[in-house]
Design an enzyme around this catalytic site. Structure first.
Site, PDB file in Angstrom:
ATOM      1  N   GLY A  14       0.823  -1.209   0.000  1.00  9.94           N
ATOM      2  CA  GLY A  14       0.000   0.000   0.000  1.00  9.94           C
ATOM      3  C   GLY A  14       0.851   1.250   0.000  1.00  9.94           C
ATOM      4  O   GLY A  14       1.872   1.320   0.687  1.00  9.94           O
ATOM      5  N   ARG A  75       0.992  -5.031  -5.026  1.00 13.05           N
ATOM      6  CA  ARG A  75       1.095  -6.188  -4.139  1.00 13.05           C
ATOM      7  C   ARG A  75       1.369  -7.383  -5.047  1.00 13.05           C
ATOM      8  O   ARG A  75       0.499  -7.781  -5.821  1.00 13.05           O
ATOM      9  CB  ARG A  75      -0.183  -6.369  -3.332  1.00 13.05           C
ATOM     10  CG  ARG A  75      -0.561  -5.129  -2.508  1.00 13.05           C
ATOM     11  CD  ARG A  75      -1.800  -5.364  -1.672  1.00 13.05           C
ATOM     12  NE  ARG A  75      -2.306  -4.147  -1.096  1.00 13.05           N
ATOM     13  CZ  ARG A  75      -1.879  -3.594   0.030  1.00 13.05           C
ATOM     14  NH1 ARG A  75      -0.903  -4.188   0.706  1.00 13.05           N
ATOM     15  NH2 ARG A  75      -2.397  -2.468   0.493  1.00 13.05           N
ATOM     16  N   SER A  76       2.538  -7.932  -4.970  1.00 15.55           N
ATOM     17  CA  SER A  76       2.986  -8.936  -5.933  1.00 15.55           C
ATOM     18  C   SER A  76       2.680 -10.346  -5.455  1.00 15.55           C
ATOM     19  O   SER A  76       3.329 -10.869  -4.539  1.00 15.55           O
ATOM     20  CB  SER A  76       4.491  -8.785  -6.188  1.00 15.55           C
ATOM     21  OG  SER A  76       4.948  -9.782  -7.071  1.00 15.55           O
ATOM     22  N   ASP A 106       4.290  -4.760   6.253  1.00 10.81           N
ATOM     23  CA  ASP A 106       4.572  -6.122   6.701  1.00 10.81           C
ATOM     24  C   ASP A 106       4.788  -7.079   5.531  1.00 10.81           C
ATOM     25  O   ASP A 106       5.675  -7.937   5.578  1.00 10.81           O
ATOM     26  CB  ASP A 106       3.420  -6.612   7.584  1.00 10.81           C
ATOM     27  CG  ASP A 106       3.687  -7.972   8.183  1.00 10.81           C
ATOM     28  OD1 ASP A 106       4.575  -8.081   9.028  1.00 10.81           O
ATOM     29  OD2 ASP A 106       2.999  -8.943   7.781  1.00 10.81           O
ATOM     30  N   THR A 128       3.828   2.321   5.973  1.00 18.82           N
ATOM     31  CA  THR A 128       2.452   1.851   5.978  1.00 18.82           C
ATOM     32  C   THR A 128       1.624   2.736   6.899  1.00 18.82           C
ATOM     33  O   THR A 128       2.040   3.010   8.035  1.00 18.82           O
ATOM     34  CB  THR A 128       2.337   0.388   6.437  1.00 18.82           C
ATOM     35  OG1 THR A 128       0.971   0.081   6.765  1.00 18.82           O
ATOM     36  CG2 THR A 128       3.200   0.093   7.648  1.00 18.82           C
ATOM     37  N   ASP A 130      -0.927   2.074   8.511  1.00 21.87           N
ATOM     38  CA  ASP A 130      -1.540   1.361   9.634  1.00 21.87           C
ATOM     39  C   ASP A 130      -0.665   1.310  10.882  1.00 21.87           C
ATOM     40  O   ASP A 130      -1.134   0.913  11.942  1.00 21.87           O
ATOM     41  CB  ASP A 130      -1.884  -0.077   9.231  1.00 21.87           C
ATOM     42  CG  ASP A 130      -2.980  -0.144   8.189  1.00 21.87           C
ATOM     43  OD1 ASP A 130      -3.782   0.815   8.115  1.00 21.87           O
ATOM     44  OD2 ASP A 130      -3.038  -1.133   7.452  1.00 21.87           O
ATOM     45  N   ASP A 132       1.741  -0.778  11.609  1.00 26.37           N
ATOM     46  CA  ASP A 132       1.616  -2.163  12.061  1.00 26.37           C
ATOM     47  C   ASP A 132       2.874  -2.993  11.850  1.00 26.37           C
ATOM     48  O   ASP A 132       2.804  -4.219  11.740  1.00 26.37           O
ATOM     49  CB  ASP A 132       0.433  -2.845  11.376  1.00 26.37           C
ATOM     50  CG  ASP A 132       0.573  -2.925   9.855  1.00 26.37           C
ATOM     51  OD1 ASP A 132       1.523  -2.322   9.317  1.00 26.37           O
ATOM     52  OD2 ASP A 132      -0.268  -3.577   9.219  1.00 26.37           O
ATOM     53  N   ARG A 174      -7.146  -2.370   9.306  1.00 26.58           N
ATOM     54  CA  ARG A 174      -7.809  -3.676   9.425  1.00 26.58           C
ATOM     55  C   ARG A 174      -7.331  -4.455  10.649  1.00 26.58           C
ATOM     56  O   ARG A 174      -8.107  -5.118  11.318  1.00 26.58           O
ATOM     57  CB  ARG A 174      -7.575  -4.491   8.152  1.00 26.58           C
ATOM     58  CG  ARG A 174      -8.380  -5.776   8.068  1.00 26.58           C
ATOM     59  CD  ARG A 174      -8.289  -6.386   6.691  1.00 26.58           C
ATOM     60  NE  ARG A 174      -8.808  -5.482   5.675  1.00 26.58           N
ATOM     61  CZ  ARG A 174     -10.093  -5.371   5.379  1.00 26.58           C
ATOM     62  NH1 ARG A 174     -10.990  -6.085   6.031  1.00 26.58           N
ATOM     63  NH2 ARG A 174     -10.491  -4.535   4.435  1.00 26.58           N
ATOM     64  N   GLU A 226     -11.789  -0.272   9.924  1.00 25.34           N
ATOM     65  CA  GLU A 226     -12.326  -1.173   8.914  1.00 25.34           C
ATOM     66  C   GLU A 226     -12.064  -2.630   9.279  1.00 25.34           C
ATOM     67  O   GLU A 226     -11.055  -2.968   9.867  1.00 25.34           O
ATOM     68  CB  GLU A 226     -11.699  -0.877   7.541  1.00 25.34           C
ATOM     69  CG  GLU A 226     -10.214  -1.152   7.493  1.00 25.34           C
ATOM     70  CD  GLU A 226      -9.610  -0.975   6.106  1.00 25.34           C
ATOM     71  OE1 GLU A 226     -10.362  -1.004   5.126  1.00 25.34           O
ATOM     72  OE2 GLU A 226      -8.381  -0.827   6.030  1.00 25.34           O
TER      73      GLU A 226
END
Length: 324
Positions: A14, A75-76, A106, A128, A130, A132, A174, A226
């Site tokens: 992201g 995102r691979s 991550d 990121t 988030d 996280d 998330r 979310e």
């Protein structure tokens, strides 16, 4: 250091505000040491297909204020397959690239540890919204995302006050609730629903809104991370149980965009430069992190082994007190 002549830099997963600042600092720091830099487009996908651009000072000089990432991202799924990681590693060797700086969350980190097995020297930077990545107290993009969410919620609340409604606002996060926590506290939310604290019990939300309604409030705000629960169903439940007209707003991808805050630009610059410093010292397979507001680094395997799904307890308890 004499072995490092050329590096590749990429952004993966992201997008996050501040990634461009990190790219800029990587290029400037490498250039200062006489190291050539190539930018890989679309993250790990670009390594597999060898989509690259040369990056000089003029290419990155004025990107600090831009959101997103000039290198694009993805995102691979293919990178999960060892066959494609091997292709990516062979591409690097064929083009005389000695090390990779990967900026992402991550998933990027987990890709890096597998890439290490292909003999690739890689340094990661946590990017990121988030927040996280367990080994780092801060990740690029969080401050901008939290401010964007706060500003949007402020505007939504103006309408709630005008109509006497309850606004249920869904924000990103998330698995980690820091955007919801910070944006919710900053906008005086009546309830904040977090993945780390959610037990499926709606009673405390309903009871809190009933109490405020009894106390004479004419507008209400619930901020939801979310993926914790369905925001639409929560709004319907609030209206059914309390009689308060409720509306849902899903903020979505606006939280990823926009000009980075000073904090994200600064941390992006520091982390990008520190990644090159790690390579200058002859080290690799590391991730840059922030600990007690100081730049540190961890072995990638060690970083992946860290798990921290707990919010800061003082921050969480304060959010409960301020919502009373």
């Amino acid at each position: 250091m004499s072995e490092i002549k050329k590096i590749a830099v990429l952004t993966s997963g992201g997008d996050a505000p501040g990634m461009n600042s990190a790219v800029r600092a990587v290029v400037f720091s490498a250039n200062n040491l006489g190291i050539e830099v190539v930018g890989v487009l679309r993250g790990y996908e670009g390594l597999i297909d060898w989509e690259t651009v040369p990056l000089g000072l003029d290419d990155v000089r004025n990107i600090n204020n831009q959101g997103g990432t000039i290198l694009f991202t993805s995102r691979s799924e293919r990178f999960l397959d060892q066959k494609y990681r091997h292709i990516a590693a062979e591409n690097l060797r064929a083009h005389d690239v000695d090390a990779v700086v990967a900026i992402g969350g991550d998933g990027t980190l987990r890709g890096a540890i597998k890439f290490k097995d292909e003999g690739v020297n890689i340094v990661c930077i946590p990017g990121t919204i988030d927040r996280d990545v367990a080994c780092s107290e801060y990740t690029l993009g969080f401050d901008t995302a939290a401010n964007t969410a706060m500003e949007a919620i402020d505007k939504i609340r103006d309408s709630s006050v005008s109509h006497g409604r309850c606004s249920v606002v869904e924000v990103m996060g998330r698995k980690r609730g820091y955007i919801a926590l910070w944006a919710g506290m900053a906008t005086s939310a009546d309830a904040i629903v977090l993945p780390e604290k959610w037990d499926g019990n709606f009673d405390y939300i309903i009871n809190a809104l009933r109490k405020r309604h009894t106390d004479g409030r004419n507008s209400y705000l619930v901020v939801v991370a979310e993926g914790v629960t369905d925001a639409g169903k929560l709004a319907d439940l609030i209206q059914k149980e309390t009689g308060i007209e409720s509306r849902v707003s899903v903020l979505g991808y606006i939280q990823r965009g926009g000009q980075p805050t000073a904090k994200d630009r600064m941390y992006g610059s520091l982390m990008g430069a520190y990644a090159i410093e790690i390579l200058r010292q002859g080290r690799g397979n590391r991730i840059v992190a922030i600990k007690n507001d100081i730049l540190v680094d961890y072995d990638i395997a060690e970083a992946i082994g860290l798990h921290n799904n707990n919010l800061d307890s003082f921050q969480y308890q304060l959010s409960l007190m301020l919502a009373e």
